[in-house]
Design a protein around this motif. Structure first.
Motif, PDB file in Angstrom:
ATOM      1  N   VAL A   1      50.849  37.232 103.759  1.00 17.49           N
ATOM      2  CA  VAL A   1      51.429  36.610 102.590  1.00 17.49           C
ATOM      3  C   VAL A   1      51.133  37.492 101.398  1.00 17.49           C
ATOM      4  CG1 VAL A   1      51.435  34.559 101.149  1.00 17.49           C
ATOM      5  CG2 VAL A   1      51.031  34.342 103.574  1.00 17.49           C
ATOM      6  N   GLY A   2      52.138  37.815 100.615  1.00 18.48           N
ATOM      7  CA  GLY A   2      51.976  38.709  99.467  1.00 18.48           C
ATOM      8  C   GLY A   2      51.603  37.966  98.214  1.00 18.48           C
ATOM      9  N   PRO A   3      51.426  38.708  97.119  1.00 20.30           N
ATOM     10  CA  PRO A   3      51.048  38.086  95.863  1.00 20.30           C
ATOM     11  C   PRO A   3      52.036  37.040  95.373  1.00 20.30           C
ATOM     12  CG  PRO A   3      50.718  40.444  95.748  1.00 20.30           C
ATOM     13  CD  PRO A   3      51.416  40.152  97.045  1.00 20.30           C
ATOM     14  N   SER A   4      53.308  37.134  95.785  1.00 17.75           N
ATOM     15  CA  SER A   4      54.271  36.126  95.369  1.00 17.75           C
ATOM     16  C   SER A   4      54.417  35.056  96.445  1.00 17.75           C
ATOM     17  CB  SER A   4      55.614  36.774  95.051  1.00 17.75           C
ATOM     18  OG  SER A   4      56.060  37.544  96.149  1.00 17.75           O
TER      19      SER A   4
ATOM     20  N   GLY B   1      57.105  31.746  97.622  1.00 17.47           N
ATOM     21  CA  GLY B   1      58.349  31.850  96.882  1.00 17.47           C
ATOM     22  C   GLY B   1      58.185  31.587  95.406  1.00 17.47           C
ATOM     23  N   VAL B   2      57.047  31.940  94.849  1.00 19.32           N
ATOM     24  CA  VAL B   2      56.750  31.638  93.463  1.00 19.32           C
ATOM     25  C   VAL B   2      57.666  32.395  92.509  1.00 19.32           C
ATOM     26  CG1 VAL B   2      54.974  31.855  91.696  1.00 19.32           C
ATOM     27  CG2 VAL B   2      54.389  31.003  93.941  1.00 19.32           C
ATOM     28  N   GLY B   3      58.079  33.601  92.854  1.00 18.42           N
ATOM     29  CA  GLY B   3      58.970  34.362  91.987  1.00 18.42           C
ATOM     30  C   GLY B   3      58.212  35.203  90.992  1.00 18.42           C
TER      31      GLY B   3
ATOM     32  N   PRO C   1      53.266  45.348  92.941  1.00 20.75           N
ATOM     33  CA  PRO C   1      54.315  45.153  93.945  1.00 20.75           C
ATOM     34  C   PRO C   1      54.744  43.691  94.028  1.00 20.75           C
ATOM     35  CG  PRO C   1      52.464  46.359  94.853  1.00 20.75           C
ATOM     36  CD  PRO C   1      52.033  45.846  93.516  1.00 20.75           C
ATOM     37  N   GLU C   2      56.036  43.485  94.246  1.00 20.13           N
ATOM     38  CA  GLU C   2      56.566  42.140  94.413  1.00 20.13           C
ATOM     39  C   GLU C   2      57.264  42.031  95.754  1.00 20.13           C
ATOM     40  OE1 GLU C   2      58.810  40.444  91.189  1.00 20.13           O
ATOM     41  OE2 GLU C   2      57.875  41.821  89.777  1.00 20.13           O
ATOM     42  N   LYS C   3      57.204  40.853  96.336  1.00 14.05           N
ATOM     43  CA  LYS C   3      57.923  40.534  97.569  1.00 14.05           C
ATOM     44  C   LYS C   3      57.591  41.483  98.714  1.00 14.05           C
ATOM     45  CE  LYS C   3      61.508  38.256  95.005  1.00 14.05           C
ATOM     46  NZ  LYS C   3      62.842  38.230  94.519  1.00 14.05           N
ATOM     47  N   VAL C   4      56.322  41.836  98.814  1.00 14.55           N
ATOM     48  CA  VAL C   4      55.841  42.628  99.948  1.00 14.55           C
ATOM     49  C   VAL C   4      54.644  41.907 100.532  1.00 14.55           C
ATOM     50  CG1 VAL C   4      56.648  44.829  99.016  1.00 14.55           C
ATOM     51  CG2 VAL C   4      54.328  44.098  98.540  1.00 14.55           C
TER      52      VAL C   4
END
Length: 191
Positions: free
Chosen positions: A1-4, A7-9, A99-102
């Motif tokens: 699970v990534g930083p976002s 599905g926080v966006g 980074p987002e969505k990784v």
């Protein structure tokens, strides 16, 4: 699970200086920043070696309760206050955009300043709102648990035990359920 996670966006923009940062008062009486990326810290404690750790909260960008080893210049998971890296006195300058969505491990590899927690407390299994952190004193009264941490959990009203070790100079560990069923943190109806 990534930083976002979840599905926080996109992160919120926090305009106040030093949001999500920690530090102390310098010799001149001014705030001296040390590290960034905190969401809503609750517990702070030194282990037997004198290294500092804290408990942060789940929520935006933080998918479970983390326990961080606090190091100068580290960036943890929450980028909401990262703009403060441009303020005078910041010990942190990110080498790239967050980074987002990784997936989380890929984000840590992509941004060297990002430090993973020493331990995650799995959401809904070990807690949702970690609070205070305390080290079990050495001396044999707690047997094999001497020197380990206890971390309180507000929402589920329990205490977990945390074992840490160092591997290649970094702390890592595991958490174990210890004492459940306290009355704090629960709304109970009395008739």
């Amino acid at each position: 699970v990534g930083p976002s996670a979840g599905g926080v966006g996109s992160p919120r923009v926090i305009k106040a200086g030093w949001a999500g940062w920690a530090g102390g008062m310098g010799a001149d009486g001014n705030f001296e920043s040390v590290f960034a990326g905190m969401r809503s810290t609750c517990g702070l404690c030194a282990n037997a070696a004198g290294d500092m750790f804290c408990v942060d909260q789940t929520g935006t960008w933080v998918p479970a309760t983390p326990i961080y080893h606090l190091k100068k210049g580290a960036f943890f998971l929450n980028p909401e206050g990262i703009a403060s890296q441009d303020l005078p006195g910041s010990p942190l300058k990110l080498s790239a955009k967050v980074p987002e969505k990784v997936p989380y491990p890929d984000a840590v590899r992509a941004l060297p300043e990002m430090r993973p927690p020493a331990v995650w407390l799995p959401y809904n299994k070990m807690g949702r709102s970690g609070t205070d952190l305390a080290v079990i004193p050495a001396g044999g009264k707690f047997g094999p648990f001497d020197g380990q941490f206890m971390v309180a959990e507000f929402t589920d009203a329990k205490v977990s035990r945390v074992f840490l070790e160092t591997v290649d100079g970094e702390y890592q560990g595991a958490a174990f359920p210890f004492l459940p069923g306290f009355a704090a943190g629960r709304a109970e109806r009395h008739t």
